[in-house]
Motif scaffolding. Structure first.
Motif, PDB file in Angstrom:
ATOM      1  N   SER A 100      49.635  34.292 -20.363  1.00  0.00           N
ATOM      2  CA  SER A 100      50.637  34.923 -19.505  1.00  0.00           C
ATOM      3  C   SER A 100      50.115  34.972 -18.079  1.00  0.00           C
ATOM      4  CB  SER A 100      50.972  36.334 -19.996  1.00  0.00           C
ATOM      5  OG  SER A 100      49.960  37.256 -19.621  1.00  0.00           O
ATOM      6  N   THR A 101      50.953  35.428 -17.181  1.00  0.00           N
ATOM      7  CA  THR A 101      50.543  35.570 -15.787  1.00  0.00           C
ATOM      8  C   THR A 101      49.971  36.956 -15.506  1.00  0.00           C
ATOM      9  OG1 THR A 101      52.764  36.217 -15.060  1.00  0.00           O
ATOM     10  CG2 THR A 101      52.235  33.854 -15.020  1.00  0.00           C
ATOM     11  N   GLN A 102      49.826  37.764 -16.532  1.00  0.00           N
ATOM     12  CA  GLN A 102      49.217  39.085 -16.367  1.00  0.00           C
ATOM     13  C   GLN A 102      47.703  38.933 -16.228  1.00  0.00           C
ATOM     14  OE1 GLN A 102      51.149  40.350 -20.052  1.00  0.00           O
ATOM     15  NE2 GLN A 102      51.986  42.094 -18.931  1.00  0.00           N
ATOM     16  N   ASP A 103      47.070  39.893 -15.547  1.00  0.00           N
ATOM     17  CA  ASP A 103      45.617  39.809 -15.371  1.00  0.00           C
ATOM     18  C   ASP A 103      44.902  40.104 -16.681  1.00  0.00           C
ATOM     19  OD1 ASP A 103      44.894  42.676 -15.556  1.00  0.00           O
ATOM     20  OD2 ASP A 103      45.817  42.875 -13.588  1.00  0.00           O
ATOM     21  N   SER A 104      43.635  39.703 -16.763  1.00  0.00           N
ATOM     22  CA  SER A 104      42.897  39.811 -18.029  1.00  0.00           C
ATOM     23  C   SER A 104      42.672  41.261 -18.443  1.00  0.00           C
ATOM     24  CB  SER A 104      41.576  39.042 -17.962  1.00  0.00           C
ATOM     25  OG  SER A 104      40.807  39.462 -16.870  1.00  0.00           O
ATOM     26  N   GLY A 105      42.611  42.187 -17.517  1.00  0.00           N
ATOM     27  CA  GLY A 105      42.500  43.603 -17.879  1.00  0.00           C
ATOM     28  C   GLY A 105      43.744  44.094 -18.593  1.00  0.00           C
ATOM     29  N   TYR A 106      44.906  43.707 -18.099  1.00  0.00           N
ATOM     30  CA  TYR A 106      46.170  44.055 -18.732  1.00  0.00           C
ATOM     31  C   TYR A 106      46.225  43.446 -20.131  1.00  0.00           C
ATOM     32  CZ  TYR A 106      51.149  45.320 -18.667  1.00  0.00           C
ATOM     33  OH  TYR A 106      52.368  45.882 -18.934  1.00  0.00           O
ATOM     34  N   GLN A 107      45.775  42.198 -20.233  1.00  0.00           N
ATOM     35  CA  GLN A 107      45.783  41.526 -21.530  1.00  0.00           C
ATOM     36  C   GLN A 107      44.800  42.179 -22.505  1.00  0.00           C
ATOM     37  OE1 GLN A 107      45.017  37.540 -20.201  1.00  0.00           O
ATOM     38  NE2 GLN A 107      47.169  36.991 -20.391  1.00  0.00           N
ATOM     39  N   GLN A 108      43.644  42.610 -22.021  1.00  0.00           N
ATOM     40  CA  GLN A 108      42.667  43.256 -22.894  1.00  0.00           C
ATOM     41  C   GLN A 108      43.240  44.534 -23.484  1.00  0.00           C
ATOM     42  OE1 GLN A 108      39.634  42.007 -23.987  1.00  0.00           O
ATOM     43  NE2 GLN A 108      39.942  43.672 -25.436  1.00  0.00           N
TER      44      GLN A 108
END
Length: 183
Positions: A100-108
């Motif tokens: 996705s285009t979300q940042d890796s912190g959001y994904q974590q």
């Protein structure tokens, strides 16, 4: 939410992914939800890359009108379906990545909250989306992926699923294609 409501608008095939089959995965490095760099072009073997708009969070509202955007709703159910069938996919010799285009912190946060057993890749700078010329859309000033799934073998895209609908059942299409293509 682990399933999508009935009667939501379905996306249509606008031909935006017709160019992808047979294309090489580009040498683009993305950050994974584990914080490690992943060069998409150097992924070996069979890889499933499923692109999705965004995962929601319980503490944040969805964008206004989200459920009325064709193909937008269903990212969490799709991730949970891939999570629930991850063992079956790995038994087929496949690596799975959500993108996705979300940042890796959001994904974590999503990985932790949903118990996802594979990595999510952040394309927050749209490097992979632009290299592959993937279809995108914008909501509230944020550019997001349209839902697309690519299956690549040794770096070459063999199968493109677009549009993906319904997203919560899509994993079955992927598994069926993988089983049929291995015969």
């Amino acid at each position: 939410m682990t399933s999508i409501p009935e009667n939501i608008p379905a996306p249509v095939d606008d031909g935006a992914c017709d160019h992808l089959r047979g294309q090489a995965l580009p040498n683009v490095t993305l950050t994974s939800s584990e914080g490690r760099p992943v060069n998409v072009g150097s992924l070996a073997g069979t890889v499933v890359l499923y692109f999705y708009p965004r995962t929601g969070r319980p503490d944040r509202p969805s964008p206004d009108g989200w459920a009325q955007i064709p193909g937008a709703l269903g990212c969490t159910p799709q991730a949970c379906a891939f999570r629930d069938h991850h063992r079956e996919l790995t038994d087929l010799g496949v690596q799975v990545f959500g993108v996705s285009t979300q940042d890796s912190g959001y994904q974590q946060e999503a990985v932790d909250r949903l118990g996802i057993s594979f990595e999510l890749l952040s394309d927050e700078n749209l490097a992979l989306a632009q290299a592959l010329e993937l279809p995108l859309f914008t909501v509230e000033g944020v550019t997001l992926n349209k839902r697309v799934t690519l299956i690549a073998k040794d770096g070459e895209i063999q199968k493109v699923f677009y549009p993906v609908f319904p997203p919560d059942d899509h994993v079955y299409e992927v598994i069926d294609w993988l089983k049929d293509s291995s015969r």
